[in-house]
Write an enzyme that holds these catalytic residues in place. Structure first.
Site, PDB file in Angstrom:
ATOM      1  N   ARG A   1       0.827  -1.205   0.000  1.00 54.28           N
ATOM      2  CA  ARG A   1       0.000   0.000   0.000  1.00 54.28           C
ATOM      3  C   ARG A   1       0.865   1.260   0.000  1.00 54.28           C
ATOM      4  NH1 ARG A   1      -5.236   0.136   2.049  1.00 54.28           N
ATOM      5  NH2 ARG A   1      -4.811   1.951   3.346  1.00 54.28           N
ATOM      6  N   ARG A  41      10.063   5.187  -3.057  1.00 56.23           N
ATOM      7  CA  ARG A  41      10.554   6.089  -4.114  1.00 56.23           C
ATOM      8  C   ARG A  41      12.014   6.427  -3.908  1.00 56.23           C
ATOM      9  NH1 ARG A  41       6.197   9.715  -2.319  1.00 56.23           N
ATOM     10  NH2 ARG A  41       4.351   9.047  -3.449  1.00 56.23           N
ATOM     11  N   ARG A  77      -9.274  -6.459  13.057  1.00 53.35           N
ATOM     12  CA  ARG A  77      -8.549  -5.648  14.036  1.00 53.35           C
ATOM     13  C   ARG A  77      -9.434  -4.489  14.440  1.00 53.35           C
ATOM     14  NH1 ARG A  77      -4.813  -7.466  17.088  1.00 53.35           N
ATOM     15  NH2 ARG A  77      -3.552  -5.560  17.179  1.00 53.35           N
ATOM     16  N   ARG A  90      -0.124   5.506  16.300  1.00 53.53           N
ATOM     17  CA  ARG A  90       0.087   6.853  15.768  1.00 53.53           C
ATOM     18  C   ARG A  90      -0.700   7.879  16.566  1.00 53.53           C
ATOM     19  NH1 ARG A  90      -2.539   5.209   9.848  1.00 53.53           N
ATOM     20  NH2 ARG A  90      -4.517   4.509  10.667  1.00 53.53           N
ATOM     21  N   GLU A 118      -3.958   6.245  18.682  1.00 49.41           N
ATOM     22  CA  GLU A 118      -4.615   5.028  18.184  1.00 49.41           C
ATOM     23  C   GLU A 118      -3.961   3.779  18.777  1.00 49.41           C
ATOM     24  OE1 GLU A 118      -5.014   4.732  13.920  1.00 49.41           O
ATOM     25  OE2 GLU A 118      -5.731   6.804  13.777  1.00 49.41           O
ATOM     26  N   TYR A 147     -10.136  -4.847   2.622  1.00 47.27           N
ATOM     27  CA  TYR A 147      -9.407  -3.671   3.126  1.00 47.27           C
ATOM     28  C   TYR A 147      -9.535  -2.541   2.106  1.00 47.27           C
ATOM     29  CZ  TYR A 147      -5.240  -1.472   5.406  1.00 47.27           C
ATOM     30  OH  TYR A 147      -4.357  -0.649   6.064  1.00 47.27           O
ATOM     31  N   ASP A 170     -10.208   1.238   0.641  1.00 51.02           N
ATOM     32  CA  ASP A 170     -10.157   2.669   0.925  1.00 51.02           C
ATOM     33  C   ASP A 170     -11.470   3.298   0.455  1.00 51.02           C
ATOM     34  OD1 ASP A 170      -7.704   2.976   2.199  1.00 51.02           O
ATOM     35  OD2 ASP A 170      -6.608   2.936   0.299  1.00 51.02           O
TER      36      ASP A 170
HETATM   37  P1  FAD Z   1     -18.412   1.624   7.528  1.00 53.65           P
HETATM   38  O1  FAD Z   1     -18.012   3.031   7.464  1.00 53.65           O
HETATM   39  O2  FAD Z   1     -17.812   0.763   8.571  1.00 53.65           O
HETATM   40  O3  FAD Z   1     -20.007   1.598   7.664  1.00 53.65           O
HETATM   41  C1  FAD Z   1     -20.699   0.461   8.075  1.00 53.65           C
HETATM   42  C2  FAD Z   1     -21.792   0.921   9.030  1.00 53.65           C
HETATM   43  O4  FAD Z   1     -22.641  -0.189   9.307  1.00 53.65           O
HETATM   44  C3  FAD Z   1     -21.244   1.391  10.370  1.00 53.65           C
HETATM   45  O5  FAD Z   1     -21.655   2.721  10.624  1.00 53.65           O
HETATM   46  C4  FAD Z   1     -21.852   0.408  11.370  1.00 53.65           C
HETATM   47  O6  FAD Z   1     -22.197   1.009  12.610  1.00 53.65           O
HETATM   48  C5  FAD Z   1     -23.071  -0.092  10.635  1.00 53.65           C
HETATM   49  N1  FAD Z   1     -23.508  -1.418  11.079  1.00 53.65           N
HETATM   50  C6  FAD Z   1     -22.761  -2.542  11.161  1.00 53.65           C
HETATM   51  N2  FAD Z   1     -23.514  -3.554  11.633  1.00 53.65           N
HETATM   52  C7  FAD Z   1     -24.752  -3.057  11.838  1.00 53.65           C
HETATM   53  C8  FAD Z   1     -25.952  -3.609  12.352  1.00 53.65           C
HETATM   54  N3  FAD Z   1     -26.042  -4.901  12.728  1.00 53.65           N
HETATM   55  N4  FAD Z   1     -27.045  -2.812  12.456  1.00 53.65           N
HETATM   56  C9  FAD Z   1     -26.966  -1.500  12.085  1.00 53.65           C
HETATM   57  N5  FAD Z   1     -25.857  -0.926  11.613  1.00 53.65           N
HETATM   58  C10 FAD Z   1     -24.757  -1.696  11.495  1.00 53.65           C
HETATM   59  N6  FAD Z   1      -9.855   5.160   3.577  1.00 53.65           N
HETATM   60  C11 FAD Z   1      -9.272   6.076   2.782  1.00 53.65           C
HETATM   61  O7  FAD Z   1      -9.587   6.164   1.584  1.00 53.65           O
HETATM   62  N7  FAD Z   1      -8.316   6.920   3.276  1.00 53.65           N
HETATM   63  C12 FAD Z   1      -7.909   6.898   4.582  1.00 53.65           C
HETATM   64  O8  FAD Z   1      -7.049   7.694   4.998  1.00 53.65           O
HETATM   65  C13 FAD Z   1      -8.520   5.934   5.443  1.00 53.65           C
HETATM   66  N8  FAD Z   1      -8.152   5.842   6.728  1.00 53.65           N
HETATM   67  C14 FAD Z   1      -8.748   4.935   7.540  1.00 53.65           C
HETATM   68  C15 FAD Z   1      -8.354   4.866   8.887  1.00 53.65           C
HETATM   69  C16 FAD Z   1      -8.954   3.965   9.741  1.00 53.65           C
HETATM   70  C17 FAD Z   1      -8.518   3.914  11.197  1.00 53.65           C
HETATM   71  C18 FAD Z   1      -9.955   3.088   9.248  1.00 53.65           C
HETATM   72  C19 FAD Z   1     -10.604   2.087  10.156  1.00 53.65           C
HETATM   73  C20 FAD Z   1     -10.341   3.134   7.919  1.00 53.65           C
HETATM   74  C21 FAD Z   1      -9.744   4.042   7.054  1.00 53.65           C
HETATM   75  N9  FAD Z   1     -10.127   4.156   5.714  1.00 53.65           N
HETATM   76  C22 FAD Z   1      -9.513   5.074   4.890  1.00 53.65           C
HETATM   77  C23 FAD Z   1     -11.163   3.266   5.136  1.00 53.65           C
HETATM   78  C24 FAD Z   1     -12.578   3.872   5.176  1.00 53.65           C
HETATM   79  O9  FAD Z   1     -12.953   4.121   6.505  1.00 53.65           O
HETATM   80  C25 FAD Z   1     -13.535   2.871   4.544  1.00 53.65           C
HETATM   81  O10 FAD Z   1     -13.141   2.571   3.233  1.00 53.65           O
HETATM   82  C26 FAD Z   1     -15.003   3.319   4.498  1.00 53.65           C
HETATM   83  O11 FAD Z   1     -15.358   4.177   5.534  1.00 53.65           O
HETATM   84  C27 FAD Z   1     -15.853   2.084   4.536  1.00 53.65           C
HETATM   85  O12 FAD Z   1     -17.218   2.390   4.362  1.00 53.65           O
HETATM   86  P2  FAD Z   1     -18.280   1.262   4.603  1.00 53.65           P
HETATM   87  O13 FAD Z   1     -19.612   1.884   4.348  1.00 53.65           O
HETATM   88  O14 FAD Z   1     -17.919   0.034   3.903  1.00 53.65           O
HETATM   89  O15 FAD Z   1     -18.153   0.863   6.163  1.00 53.65           O
HETATM   90  N1  UDP Z   2       3.360   0.628   7.921  1.00 54.95           N
HETATM   91  C1  UDP Z   2       4.548   0.511   8.588  1.00 54.95           C
HETATM   92  N2  UDP Z   2       5.095   1.615   9.168  1.00 54.95           N
HETATM   93  C2  UDP Z   2       4.506   2.826   9.114  1.00 54.95           C
HETATM   94  C3  UDP Z   2       3.290   2.945   8.428  1.00 54.95           C
HETATM   95  C4  UDP Z   2       2.731   1.822   7.835  1.00 54.95           C
HETATM   96  O1  UDP Z   2       5.108  -0.564   8.663  1.00 54.95           O
HETATM   97  O2  UDP Z   2       5.058   3.790   9.688  1.00 54.95           O
HETATM   98  C5  UDP Z   2       2.769  -0.584   7.326  1.00 54.95           C
HETATM   99  C6  UDP Z   2       1.817  -1.294   8.299  1.00 54.95           C
HETATM  100  O3  UDP Z   2       1.923  -2.676   8.083  1.00 54.95           O
HETATM  101  C7  UDP Z   2       0.461  -0.785   7.846  1.00 54.95           C
HETATM  102  C8  UDP Z   2       0.662  -0.750   6.339  1.00 54.95           C
HETATM  103  O4  UDP Z   2       2.009  -0.277   6.170  1.00 54.95           O
HETATM  104  O5  UDP Z   2      -0.576  -1.653   8.222  1.00 54.95           O
HETATM  105  C9  UDP Z   2      -0.292   0.140   5.581  1.00 54.95           C
HETATM  106  O6  UDP Z   2      -0.193   1.455   6.103  1.00 54.95           O
HETATM  107  P1  UDP Z   2      -1.379   2.483   5.955  1.00 54.95           P
HETATM  108  O7  UDP Z   2      -0.894   3.794   6.452  1.00 54.95           O
HETATM  109  O8  UDP Z   2      -1.891   2.414   4.575  1.00 54.95           O
HETATM  110  O9  UDP Z   2      -2.459   1.885   6.965  1.00 54.95           O
HETATM  111  P2  UDP Z   2      -3.916   2.416   7.400  1.00 54.95           P
HETATM  112  O10 UDP Z   2      -3.919   3.915   7.273  1.00 54.95           O
HETATM  113  O11 UDP Z   2      -4.895   1.711   6.513  1.00 54.95           O
HETATM  114  O12 UDP Z   2      -4.015   1.973   8.824  1.00 54.95           O
END
Ligand code: FAD
Ligand code: UDP
Length: 367
Positions: free
Chosen positions: A172, A176, A249, A280, A300, A348, A350
């Site tokens: 991911r 560079r 996780r 982080r 986190e 997984y 985005d």
């Molecule tokens: P969700 O947003 O999880 O929505 C699912 C919803 O269903 C939730 O609100 C939940 O409460 C609800 N639900 C589940 N079960 C039930 C139930 N039984 N009854 C009623 N409701 C229910 N993506 C990026 O592009 N860039 C980023 O920088 C990025 N950073 C991230 C950092 C973190 C820590 C995490 C966890 C994810 C990150 N993502 C990022 C990914 C991004 O959050 C997801 O791609 C996106 O939000 C997923 O949307 P979704 O609708 O699939 O799921």
């Molecule tokens: N990663 C790492 N060191 C860092 C940042 C990321 O080893 O400082 C690795 C780690 O395994 C992580 C993966 O790269 O799960 C993807 O990172 P990303 O920032 O895309 O994770 P997310 O934002 O989805 O948690």
């Protein structure tokens, strides 16, 4: 006759895009979420004038112009470029792995010097086609970068040794041999000015929405409420964990308001040493170049998912992917239910990929 065309479970990005598109086509949607708010994991909350990413840092990035144009209908995006730094003991490095990182680590200037050092470090390891994250990382960046910036962070994040994780996770990140700290290679990147919640609000404007509503209880009381269900919760939970639970996780966010203007000088600082319990620290104001007097930070802490806590990341190793296929087969047989999103498709994803998947699903459903 059912009251709604669609019952959409989950007011996150997948559910919201589906609801928006179905409503546009004259369908009646009810969107429910067990959380007390809409937006799912992209939800942002205003604290002290700062848009706080309640479920972790969310940076929108994509190479797909159609998706970029699509999301820009719902918010104006700023020109934020993600450039995290990594803190390891008393050393600080730029991410992703680029010439700034290598120069600081080895006191060198030229790409050829960096490549030579990495080649020397991996020469004796005899890695062919990388079979796991550890081999993939070593092959890409050598032992120093792996030991200082990858191993500890990854094992905290995933709770498993790097040798037991799939290699795609580390791919991911860009690698560079130029001086460029942009964390993504995508053509389009930014943060919605004013936060993400407005995106979900606009997408859901034409639907009925009920928060604090869990599907499993709701459906018992309202069995025939819709012709079809779009389900974006955990697919294994939907089927009563009948083949056993998939692994996820979870993350615990510890958020604090600080009486200072600028705590860490960057939106994202990763703590890559094993001994620091969090992965982080996010300083939210920097996503929108905020100048407020106070600041809000979130640490986190990564943890294994168990019933009762939020599942955030699917653990896409072979064992879980095989188990998922069994649940997917049950899902495919249910013509009255569409499974979507990170939890419904155990992927997984985005944000840009979730939007693309939801639009594809809309296409299949209505064309
Ligand atoms: P969700 O947003 O999880 O929505 C699912 C919803 O269903 C939730 O609100 C939940 O409460 C609800 N639900 C589940 N079960 C039930 C139930 N039984 N009854 C009623 N409701 C229910 N993506 C990026 O592009 N860039 C980023 O920088 C990025 N950073 C991230 C950092 C973190 C820590 C995490 C966890 C994810 C990150 N993502 C990022 C990914 C991004 O959050 C997801 O791609 C996106 O939000 C997923 O949307 P979704 O609708 O699939 O799921
Ligand atoms: N990663 C790492 N060191 C860092 C940042 C990321 O080893 O400082 C690795 C780690 O395994 C992580 C993966 O790269 O799960 C993807 O990172 P990303 O920032 O895309 O994770 P997310 O934002 O989805 O948690």
């Amino acid at each position: 006759m059912a009251q709604y065309d669609y019952l959409i479970v989950g007011a996150g990005l997948f559910g919201a895009v589906f609801a928006y598109e179905a409503t546009k086509r004259g369908k009646k949607c009810l969107v429910i979420d067990k959380r007390s708010h809409i937006g799912g994991n992209i939800y942002t909350e205003n604290i002290e004038g700062i848009n706080v990413h309640k479920y972790g840092a969310h940076i929108f990035h994509t190479s797909d112009k159609a998706i970029w144009d699509y999301v820009n209908q719902f918010a104006e995006f700023n020109n934020y470029i993600n450039s995290p730094v990594a803190s390891y003991k008393d050393e600080l490095y730029n991410l992703p792995f680029n010439m700034n990182t290598f120069s600081k680590m080895w006191g060198i200037k030229k790409p050829s010097e960096a490549k030579e050092i990495i080649a020397k470090q991996i020469a004796d390891l005899n890695i062919g086609e990388p079979a796991n994250l550890e081999e993939q990382a070593l092959k890409l960046v050598g032992t120093d970068v792996y030991e200082k910036l990858i191993k500890g962070y990854t094992e905290k994040q995933w709770g498993r040794p790097c040798s037991e994780l799939p290699s795609f996770i580390i791919k991911r990140l860009p690698l560079r041999f130029i001086y460029d700290n942009n964390y993504f290679n995508d053509r389009y990147q930014g943060i919605p000015i004013g936060g993400y919640t407005q995106i979900a609000e606009k997408m859901l404007a034409g639907s009925d929405v009920k928060t604090d509503t869990d599907y499993f209880e709701f459906i018992k009381e309202n069995p025939g409420i819709a012709d079809k269900t779009v389900y974006t919760g955990q697919i294994d939970e939907f089927f009563g964990y009948q083949y056993g639970p998939l692994e996820y996780r979870s993350v615990r966010f510890e958020t604090e308001v600080l009486n200072e203007e600028n705590y860490q000088g960057n939106a994202v600082v990763n703590y890559t040493h094993r001994d620091i319990p969090y992965t982080r620290i996010i300083e939210h104001k920097h996503f929108e170049f905020g100048k407020q007097e106070k600041t809000v930070i979130s640490r986190e802490y990564s943890a294994e998912w168990k019933p009762g806590v939020e599942p955030y990341y699917p653990v896409n190793n072979d064992k879980n992917n095989e188990l998922y296929l069994k649940y997917k087969a049950l899902g495919d047989a249910r013509k009255d239910v569409i499974f979507g999103g990170r939890l419904g498709q155990y992927k997984y994803y985005d944000m840009d990929k979730v939007i693309a998947a939801a639009l594809e699903c809309v296409n299949e459903e209505f064309n």
